[in-house]
Design a protein around this motif. Structure first.
Motif, PDB file in Angstrom:
ATOM      1  N   TRP A   1       0.847  -1.204   0.000  1.00 53.99           N
ATOM      2  CA  TRP A   1       0.000   0.000   0.000  1.00 53.99           C
ATOM      3  C   TRP A   1       0.875   1.244   0.000  1.00 53.99           C
ATOM      4  O   TRP A   1       0.687   2.162  -0.778  1.00 53.99           O
ATOM      5  CB  TRP A   1      -0.927   0.007   1.244  1.00 53.99           C
ATOM      6  CG  TRP A   1      -1.779   1.247   1.301  1.00 53.99           C
ATOM      7  CD1 TRP A   1      -1.488   2.405   1.952  1.00 53.99           C
ATOM      8  CD2 TRP A   1      -2.995   1.446   0.607  1.00 53.99           C
ATOM      9  NE1 TRP A   1      -2.442   3.344   1.747  1.00 53.99           N
ATOM     10  CE2 TRP A   1      -3.420   2.768   0.891  1.00 53.99           C
ATOM     11  CE3 TRP A   1      -3.810   0.658  -0.230  1.00 53.99           C
ATOM     12  CZ2 TRP A   1      -4.604   3.307   0.372  1.00 53.99           C
ATOM     13  CZ3 TRP A   1      -4.978   1.244  -0.695  1.00 53.99           C
ATOM     14  CH2 TRP A   1      -5.357   2.524  -0.405  1.00 53.99           C
TER      15      TRP A   1
ATOM     16  N   GLY B   1       3.485   0.916  -3.350  1.00 54.04           N
ATOM     17  CA  GLY B   1       2.908   0.641  -4.676  1.00 54.04           C
ATOM     18  C   GLY B   1       3.674  -0.439  -5.420  1.00 54.04           C
ATOM     19  O   GLY B   1       3.584  -0.550  -6.630  1.00 54.04           O
TER      20      GLY B   1
ATOM     21  N   ASP C   1       4.345  -4.413  -6.103  1.00 56.11           N
ATOM     22  CA  ASP C   1       3.699  -5.722  -5.928  1.00 56.11           C
ATOM     23  C   ASP C   1       4.596  -6.684  -5.144  1.00 56.11           C
ATOM     24  O   ASP C   1       5.823  -6.527  -5.113  1.00 56.11           O
ATOM     25  CB  ASP C   1       3.401  -6.358  -7.290  1.00 56.11           C
ATOM     26  CG  ASP C   1       2.411  -5.482  -8.095  1.00 56.11           C
ATOM     27  OD1 ASP C   1       1.845  -4.530  -7.492  1.00 56.11           O
ATOM     28  OD2 ASP C   1       2.246  -5.799  -9.303  1.00 56.11           O
TER      29      ASP C   1
ATOM     30  N   ALA D   1      -0.719  -4.036  -6.233  1.00 54.33           N
ATOM     31  CA  ALA D   1      -1.160  -2.645  -5.943  1.00 54.33           C
ATOM     32  C   ALA D   1      -1.909  -2.113  -7.169  1.00 54.33           C
ATOM     33  O   ALA D   1      -1.360  -2.076  -8.256  1.00 54.33           O
ATOM     34  CB  ALA D   1       0.056  -1.774  -5.664  1.00 54.33           C
TER      35      ALA D   1
ATOM     36  N   THR E   1      -3.422   0.887  -9.016  1.00 57.39           N
ATOM     37  CA  THR E   1      -3.158   2.332  -8.913  1.00 57.39           C
ATOM     38  C   THR E   1      -4.067   3.131  -9.845  1.00 57.39           C
ATOM     39  O   THR E   1      -4.566   2.606 -10.842  1.00 57.39           O
ATOM     40  CB  THR E   1      -1.695   2.629  -9.278  1.00 57.39           C
ATOM     41  OG1 THR E   1      -1.415   1.998 -10.519  1.00 57.39           O
ATOM     42  CG2 THR E   1      -0.743   2.111  -8.224  1.00 57.39           C
TER      43      THR E   1
ATOM     44  N   GLU F   1      -1.254   6.603  -7.799  1.00 59.54           N
ATOM     45  CA  GLU F   1      -1.629   6.477  -6.379  1.00 59.54           C
ATOM     46  C   GLU F   1      -2.356   5.145  -6.185  1.00 59.54           C
ATOM     47  O   GLU F   1      -3.209   4.766  -6.973  1.00 59.54           O
ATOM     48  CB  GLU F   1      -2.547   7.659  -6.011  1.00 59.54           C
ATOM     49  CG  GLU F   1      -2.874   7.729  -4.556  1.00 59.54           C
ATOM     50  CD  GLU F   1      -4.019   8.755  -4.297  1.00 59.54           C
ATOM     51  OE1 GLU F   1      -4.591   8.707  -3.215  1.00 59.54           O
ATOM     52  OE2 GLU F   1      -4.310   9.580  -5.209  1.00 59.54           O
ATOM     53  N   VAL F   2      -1.992   4.440  -5.162  1.00 62.72           N
ATOM     54  CA  VAL F   2      -2.595   3.122  -4.893  1.00 62.72           C
ATOM     55  C   VAL F   2      -3.974   3.350  -4.320  1.00 62.72           C
ATOM     56  O   VAL F   2      -4.132   4.127  -3.386  1.00 62.72           O
ATOM     57  CB  VAL F   2      -1.744   2.321  -3.897  1.00 62.72           C
ATOM     58  CG1 VAL F   2      -2.375   0.978  -3.583  1.00 62.72           C
ATOM     59  CG2 VAL F   2      -0.335   2.112  -4.404  1.00 62.72           C
TER      60      VAL F   2
ATOM     61  N   ILE G   1      -5.597  -2.946  -2.978  1.00 59.61           N
ATOM     62  CA  ILE G   1      -4.629  -4.059  -3.172  1.00 59.61           C
ATOM     63  C   ILE G   1      -5.443  -5.292  -3.512  1.00 59.61           C
ATOM     64  O   ILE G   1      -6.417  -5.626  -2.805  1.00 59.61           O
ATOM     65  CB  ILE G   1      -3.821  -4.338  -1.901  1.00 59.61           C
ATOM     66  CG1 ILE G   1      -3.015  -3.099  -1.473  1.00 59.61           C
ATOM     67  CG2 ILE G   1      -2.892  -5.526  -2.089  1.00 59.61           C
ATOM     68  CD1 ILE G   1      -2.406  -3.225  -0.091  1.00 59.61           C
TER      69      ILE G   1
END
Ligand code: ADP
Length: 548
Positions: free
Chosen positions: A78, A81, A83, A110, A112, A117-118, A121
């Motif tokens: 989170w 960002g 994975d 993640a 986005t 921006e995340v 998830i």
């Protein structure tokens, strides 16, 4: 152109419901607190929770994950960002109330916005327990195979070592075999030799048998263990040994009473000194037969431990020879005795005539009668010798023992010799101031015999050395000459009655072979020793010794 009607699309909630049926566990989280936006059945099963966890924070909804590092990893996804992928993650989940190890491949993705921006998830997890189990099985199998391989390698090494040892043993066997072959050949050769020797032995035994038969020789063996006394050849029938068992004791019973102890002692002595036994004794071959004279000899034999095992020897009937000797001795004694009286008167007449010739100044007759007197003396000496033998053999000779100084006696004899012997130089070395107890006249006759022999058997002009000394508690007298000497074979018989050395050198020298025999008898009766050291052509030293 007609427009196709729009394709019917599934609504969002329908899509979510369908995705929720996927066998892969799926969940969606938002914010750093990981609020569960969605979780399909597979994920709920994995958490062992119901749908009510939707909208809760993951850490609180599933408290079992509280200390699990995965939670922190999710939070990192989170925040950053980035994975996260992981394979074969082991988690224990409860199936039908029991905890079961389950493996997952998991992916935190993640999601986005276009600006990066995340905003959520996506968590997917796939149960790979089967695969992991298979992999572990494969690993275990590989390990097992490896172990097997290692064992096999070890076994192989052992096998090759054993093989090498086997090869070495084989080589040794081959060498041993070769040695055996050589040994066998040697044994065969030895066997052949033994066979030949055996044949020779049989021939020799037959020849010996014939010779023994011809000579009337009886062979015998006395076993000291069983005391069996085995008489073979001619003797077996004479002693009737084929009809009865003989033992040493029963044989000794046949020996004349006066000779029995002599035989026993001689056997013991021969075993003790490991030397040959030689005797002349009387034996009765059977109870019915009379005593006869036998020459008995034997050699003792010993076992590996050095203990006496048996005696083997021969017996020869010498009765005839003994009787002949006796007849000869009797005749000589009789003749000597008969000659004594006429010789005494002859000596008296010769001395009387010599006295007359001297008075008449007849030098020639005087000298001739002196020579006749010397010959009469010589003859008297001989006759006395013969008479002494016959007295000796009939046991009539007695020792007239007295104490006297040996050196004085030797000196007297040497001085007398110096007067009568002109052919040789007499030397006397006295170092024996000792008194002995013996028959003075008889010891004197031994010394005289030694000196007169030295004169007879050594060339004129040579020296004769007489010595007298003390050696190991005995008084020893010796007479040395530089004469013809005596061979070893003759030395053995020199002190026997009537023995004379035969040969060119001695045939012109007169004598009867009784002087040394009488000397030996006299010295032996005194408990002394008589012997000679000599070699042919190297001169001789005659010795006697008397106990002091
Ligand atoms: P005889 O001299 O009368 O023959 P003896 O008994 O005194 O008898 O000696 C025996 C034999 O020993 C002699 O015949 C002789 O061959 C030998 N003999 C004795 N003394 C000597 C000596 N000194 N040197 C060499 N031979 C000797």
């Amino acid at each position: 152109m007609s427009r196709n009607p729009p394709l019917p699309l599934l609504s969002d909630s329908e899509l979510v419901n369908i995705l929720a049926l996927s066998q892969n566990a799926t969940a969606i989280y938002t914010s750093e607190d990981l609020i569960i936006q969605s979780a399909n059945d597979a994920m709920l099963l994995f958490w062992n929770k119901g749908r009510d966890v939707i909208g809760e924070k993951l850490g609180e909804a599933v408290p079992e994950l509280k200390d699990n590092p995965l939670l922190e990893l999710l939070k990192n996804v989170w925040r950053n960002g980035i994975d996260y992928d992981a394979a074969n993650i082991k988690t224990n989940i409860r199936v039908n109330g029991e905890l079961q190890a389950t493996y997952f491949d998991l992916n935190y993705k993640a999601i986005t916005k276009p600006g990066g921006e995340v905003y959520c998830i996506l968590h997917t997890a796939r149960d790979v327990t089967d695969r992991v189990q298979k992999q572990e099985e494969v690993k275990a199998l590989q390990q097992h195979t490896q172990n097997l391989n290692e064992n096999l390698a070890g076994f192989n090494e052992e096998l090759s070592a054993t093989n090498e040892e086997l090869a070495a043993t084989n080589e040794e066997l081959a060498t041993t075999n070769e040695e055996y072959v050589v040994l066998n050949e040697e044994i065969n050769a030895t066997n052949e030799e033994l066979h030949l020797i055996n044949e020779e032995l049989i021939k020799a035994r037959n020849t010996l048998g014939l010779a023994s038969d011809a000579a009337g020789l009886i062979t015998w063996t006395a076993q000291l263990g069983t005391t069996d006394f085995i008489i073979s050849g001619n003797g077996a029938s004479l002693f009737e040994a084929d009809k009865q068992r003989f033992t040493l004791a029963s044989f000794l019973n046949r020996v004349a009473d006066e000779h029995r102890d002599i035989v026993k002692n001689s056997i013991n002595q021969s075993i003790k000194d490991k030397c040959r036994l030689d005797l002349e004794i009387q034996i009765k071959a059977t109870e019915q037969l009379k005593l006869r004279w036998f020459k008995l000899n034997a050699i003792p034999y010993f076992d590996e431990d050095g203990l006496p095992s048996h005696l083997t020897g021969t017996m020869l009937d010498v009765t005839e020879q003994k009787e002949d000797d006796q007849r000869k001795s009797d005749f000589i004694a009789m003749v000597s005795h008969e000659l004594k009286t006429p010789l005494t008167s002859l000596k008296a007449y010769v001395q009387m005539l010599a006295g007359r010739a001297s008075k008449a100044g007849d030098r020639f007759s005087e000298s001739a009668l002196d020579k006749a007197d010397a010959q009469v003396n010589k003859m008297t000496g001989l006759i006395n010798g013969f008479l002494n033998i016959s007295r000796l053999e009939s046991g009539k000779i007695n020792l007239d023992n007295q104490s006297f100084e040996l050196e004085k006696l030797v000196k007297e004899i040497v001085e007398e010799g110096e007067l009568t012997i002109s052919s040789h130089r007499l030397i006397f070395n006295p170092t024996c101031k000792v008194t002995v107890t013996a028959d003075r006249d008889k010891i004197g006759s031994v010394i005289t015999n030694f000196i007169s022999n030295a004169v007879k058997y050594s060339p004129n002009g040579t020296s004769i050395t007489v010595e007298c000394d003390i050696v190991s508690n005995t008084a020893r007298v010796s007479v040395q000459d530089a004469g013809m000497g005596i061979s070893q074979a003759d030395i053995k018989k020199l002190f026997e009655r009537y023995y004379r050395v035969k040969g060119k050198q001695t045939e012109t020298i007169s004598g009867f072979g009784i002087g040394l025999y009488l000397s030996a008898e006299i010295i032996n009766r005194h408990g002394g020793k008589i012997w000679v050291e000599s070699e042919a052509d190297k001169g001789s030293i005659f010795y006697f010794s008397l106990p002091v």
